[in-house]
Design a protein around this motif. Structure first.
Motif, short mmCIF file in Angstrom:
data_model
loop_
_atom_site.label_atom_id
_atom_site.label_comp_id
_atom_site.label_asym_id
_atom_site.label_seq_id
_atom_site.Cartn_x
_atom_site.Cartn_y
_atom_site.Cartn_z
N GLN A 1 0.82 -1.20 0.00
CA GLN A 1 0.00 0.00 0.00
C GLN A 1 0.87 1.26 0.00
OE1 GLN A 1 -3.23 -0.04 -0.39
NE2 GLN A 1 -3.44 -2.26 -0.20
N GLN A 2 0.36 2.29 -0.67
CA GLN A 2 1.08 3.56 -0.75
C GLN A 2 0.27 4.73 -0.23
OE1 GLN A 2 3.09 4.23 -4.50
NE2 GLN A 2 3.48 2.05 -4.80
N SER A 3 -0.84 4.44 0.43
CA SER A 3 -1.66 5.50 1.02
C SER A 3 -2.14 5.04 2.39
CB SER A 3 -2.88 5.81 0.14
OG SER A 3 -3.81 4.75 0.16
N PRO A 4 -2.36 5.98 3.32
CA PRO A 4 -2.88 5.60 4.64
C PRO A 4 -4.24 4.89 4.54
CG PRO A 4 -1.97 7.81 4.71
CD PRO A 4 -2.00 7.42 3.27
N LEU B 1 -3.64 1.36 3.56
CA LEU B 1 -3.05 0.63 4.69
C LEU B 1 -4.10 0.31 5.74
CD1 LEU B 1 -0.53 -0.52 6.05
CD2 LEU B 1 -0.16 1.74 7.08
N TYR C 1 3.08 8.76 10.71
CA TYR C 1 2.88 7.43 11.28
C TYR C 1 2.25 7.53 12.67
CZ TYR C 1 4.18 2.96 13.46
OH TYR C 1 4.16 1.77 14.14
N HIS D 1 5.03 -2.00 6.42
CA HIS D 1 4.55 -1.16 5.31
C HIS D 1 5.64 -0.18 4.87
CE1 HIS D 1 3.60 1.86 8.53
NE2 HIS D 1 3.26 0.78 9.20
N HIS E 1 6.21 1.31 2.07
CA HIS E 1 5.90 2.29 1.04
C HIS E 1 4.97 3.41 1.49
CE1 HIS E 1 7.81 -0.54 -1.66
NE2 HIS E 1 6.97 -1.47 -1.25
N VAL E 2 4.61 3.42 2.76
CA VAL E 2 3.68 4.44 3.24
C VAL E 2 4.00 4.76 4.70
CG1 VAL E 2 1.94 2.73 3.93
CG2 VAL E 2 1.23 5.08 3.42
#
Length: 204
Positions: free
Chosen positions: A66-69, A72, A108, A98, A100-101
């Protein structure tokens, strides 16, 4: 600290993990995470409860693409449901890694409220909890270079999914559980950041 529960952490300036492009394959991410668990978390006894599930092969490693919250969050919900349904004799705990995000620690740290909300939305409060680990992790009140932050500094951003029953059982049977944080600080200060890097980079 850095063992069974998420701890409040605040930073005055943003710090960022390594760029996603450098993360390599999922196998490489898992290998680095296992190395950290084995040599730091278990080897330095930063979490004395970790050895048993590790040696019994009961830790699940899931690498997110995943590349977006938002993405995720959905994957986190999937992993929470998986762990809740899994036989604890086959899977006791899970690391959702994760790379990538949420490489920025401030982002975070803010996301952790969403993670807790996901647990609640699935009706899993009291059954599962989430602990936090991140490359530039920083506890509230600490300096960015304070070595005690290394108790929660993992090679990649990750969310550690734990069973509440496992946490209760471990804390009830381990003597001096309230001293884990102080002991970790003493261990890491004695080792130093350079010593920790040498330990993690040593050949198996």
């Amino acid at each position: 600290e850095g063992c069974t529960r998420r701890h409040p952490s605040v930073m005055e300036q943003a710090q960022t993990a390594e760029p996603a492009a450098s993360c390599g394959s999922a196998a490489r991410v898992i290998a680095a995470s296992r190395n950290w668990v084995e040599k730091a978390v278990i080897g330095l006894r930063l979490c004395p409860f970790a050895a048993s599930p590790y040696l019994r092969g009961l830790i699940r490693y899931r690498v997110s693409e995943q590349q977006s919250p938002e993405g995720l969050t959905e994957e986190l919900k999937e992993e929470l449901k998986y762990l809740a349904a899994a036989d604890p004799l086959r899977c006791e705990t899970s690391l959702l890694i994760h790379p990538h995000v949420l490489g920025d620690f401030l982002d975070y740290n803010q996301f952790l409220d969403q993670a807790d909300a996901a647990v609640a939305a699935l009706g899993l409060e009291g059954e599962l909890q989430i602990a936090s680990f991140h490359p530039p992790y920083q506890f509230a009140g600490s300096g960015s270079n304070d070595v005690e932050n290394c108790s929660n500094r993992s090679p990649y951003p990750m969310l550690h999914l734990l069973r509440e029953s496992s946490v209760r059982r471990a804390t009830a049977t381990f003597p001096g559980v309230n001293e884990i944080g102080n002991r970790n600080t003493a261990t890491l200060r004695a080792l130093g950041a350079a010593g920790l890097r040498k330990l993690l980079n040593a050949e198996r």
